[in-house]
Scaffold this motif. Structure first.
Motif, PDB file in Angstrom:
ATOM      1  N   TYR A  47       2.306   6.990   4.394  1.00 38.85           N
ATOM      2  CA  TYR A  47       3.189   6.896   5.562  1.00 38.85           C
ATOM      3  C   TYR A  47       2.681   5.832   6.532  1.00 38.85           C
ATOM      4  CZ  TYR A  47       5.576   8.215   9.887  1.00 38.85           C
ATOM      5  OH  TYR A  47       6.312   8.196  11.038  1.00 38.85           O
ATOM      6  N   VAL A  48       1.394   5.840   6.785  1.00 40.53           N
ATOM      7  CA  VAL A  48       0.791   4.868   7.698  1.00 40.53           C
ATOM      8  C   VAL A  48       0.888   3.469   7.094  1.00 40.53           C
ATOM      9  CG1 VAL A  48      -1.314   4.201   8.921  1.00 40.53           C
ATOM     10  CG2 VAL A  48      -0.726   6.631   8.675  1.00 40.53           C
ATOM     11  N   LEU A  49       0.626   3.358   5.796  1.00 40.80           N
ATOM     12  CA  LEU A  49       0.745   2.070   5.116  1.00 40.80           C
ATOM     13  C   LEU A  49       2.153   1.507   5.275  1.00 40.80           C
ATOM     14  CD1 LEU A  49      -0.203  -0.210   3.256  1.00 40.80           C
ATOM     15  CD2 LEU A  49       0.370   1.274   1.305  1.00 40.80           C
ATOM     16  N   HIS A  50       3.160   2.334   5.145  1.00 41.58           N
ATOM     17  CA  HIS A  50       4.544   1.869   5.271  1.00 41.58           C
ATOM     18  C   HIS A  50       4.836   1.377   6.692  1.00 41.58           C
ATOM     19  CE1 HIS A  50       5.600   2.936   1.227  1.00 41.58           C
ATOM     20  NE2 HIS A  50       5.204   4.182   1.413  1.00 41.58           N
ATOM     21  N   LEU A  51       4.298   2.053   7.697  1.00 43.49           N
ATOM     22  CA  LEU A  51       4.470   1.584   9.073  1.00 43.49           C
ATOM     23  C   LEU A  51       3.833   0.207   9.257  1.00 43.49           C
ATOM     24  CD1 LEU A  51       3.711   4.855  11.087  1.00 43.49           C
ATOM     25  CD2 LEU A  51       5.945   3.791  10.729  1.00 43.49           C
ATOM     26  N   VAL A  52       2.646   0.035   8.689  1.00 40.60           N
ATOM     27  CA  VAL A  52       1.941  -1.248   8.791  1.00 40.60           C
ATOM     28  C   VAL A  52       2.709  -2.342   8.058  1.00 40.60           C
ATOM     29  CG1 VAL A  52      -0.174  -2.478   8.145  1.00 40.60           C
ATOM     30  CG2 VAL A  52      -0.318  -0.167   9.105  1.00 40.60           C
ATOM     31  N   GLN A  53       3.189  -2.044   6.870  1.00 36.84           N
ATOM     32  CA  GLN A  53       3.948  -3.040   6.102  1.00 36.84           C
ATOM     33  C   GLN A  53       5.222  -3.449   6.827  1.00 36.84           C
ATOM     34  OE1 GLN A  53       4.233  -0.790   2.447  1.00 36.84           O
ATOM     35  NE2 GLN A  53       2.612  -2.001   1.471  1.00 36.84           N
ATOM     36  N   ASN A  54       5.901  -2.499   7.455  1.00 35.28           N
ATOM     37  CA  ASN A  54       7.106  -2.831   8.225  1.00 35.28           C
ATOM     38  C   ASN A  54       6.758  -3.738   9.398  1.00 35.28           C
ATOM     39  OD1 ASN A  54       8.922  -1.438   6.611  1.00 35.28           O
ATOM     40  ND2 ASN A  54       8.711   0.456   7.771  1.00 35.28           N
ATOM     41  N   ALA A  55       5.653  -3.460  10.072  1.00 37.88           N
ATOM     42  CA  ALA A  55       5.222  -4.307  11.183  1.00 37.88           C
ATOM     43  C   ALA A  55       4.890  -5.712  10.689  1.00 37.88           C
ATOM     44  CB  ALA A  55       4.013  -3.683  11.881  1.00 37.88           C
ATOM     45  N   GLU A  56       4.243  -5.807   9.537  1.00 38.77           N
ATOM     46  CA  GLU A  56       3.909  -7.116   8.973  1.00 38.77           C
ATOM     47  C   GLU A  56       5.169  -7.903   8.605  1.00 38.77           C
ATOM     48  OE1 GLU A  56      -0.483  -6.176   7.050  1.00 38.77           O
ATOM     49  OE2 GLU A  56       1.304  -5.754   5.835  1.00 38.77           O
ATOM     50  N   ARG A  57       6.162  -7.201   8.068  1.00 38.24           N
ATOM     51  CA  ARG A  57       7.431  -7.873   7.743  1.00 38.24           C
ATOM     52  C   ARG A  57       8.117  -8.387   9.004  1.00 38.24           C
ATOM     53  NH1 ARG A  57       7.451  -4.363   3.304  1.00 38.24           N
ATOM     54  NH2 ARG A  57       8.405  -2.582   4.314  1.00 38.24           N
TER      55      ARG A  57
END
Length: 70
Positions: A47-57
């Protein structure tokens, strides 16, 4: 990589893009992470990884490749 290292990696990745995403998004992520932690969620979870990936995108869209041009 152990859970603590993974969580630190996610934190470092989020910190790296924090200035390149809208403040509203950063505040939303902060709230979500706080709620996640309070509910007993691990900071190394997908879940945290997905939040980080969205921020990176979002940061990549906002920068429009400007980092590569410098």
């Amino acid at each position: 990589m152990n859970e603590d290292d993974l969580a630190m990696s996610y934190a470092a990745r989020l910190t790296a893009v924090a200035d390149s995403i809208p403040l509203a998004m950063l505040e939303d992520i902060r709230t979500r992470l706080g709620d996640w932690a309070l509910s007993g969620g691990s900071m190394s979870a997908d879940y945290v990884l997905h939040l980080v990936q969205n921020a990176e995108r979002m940061a990549a869209m906002n920068n429009g490749g400007a980092e590569d041009e410098a």
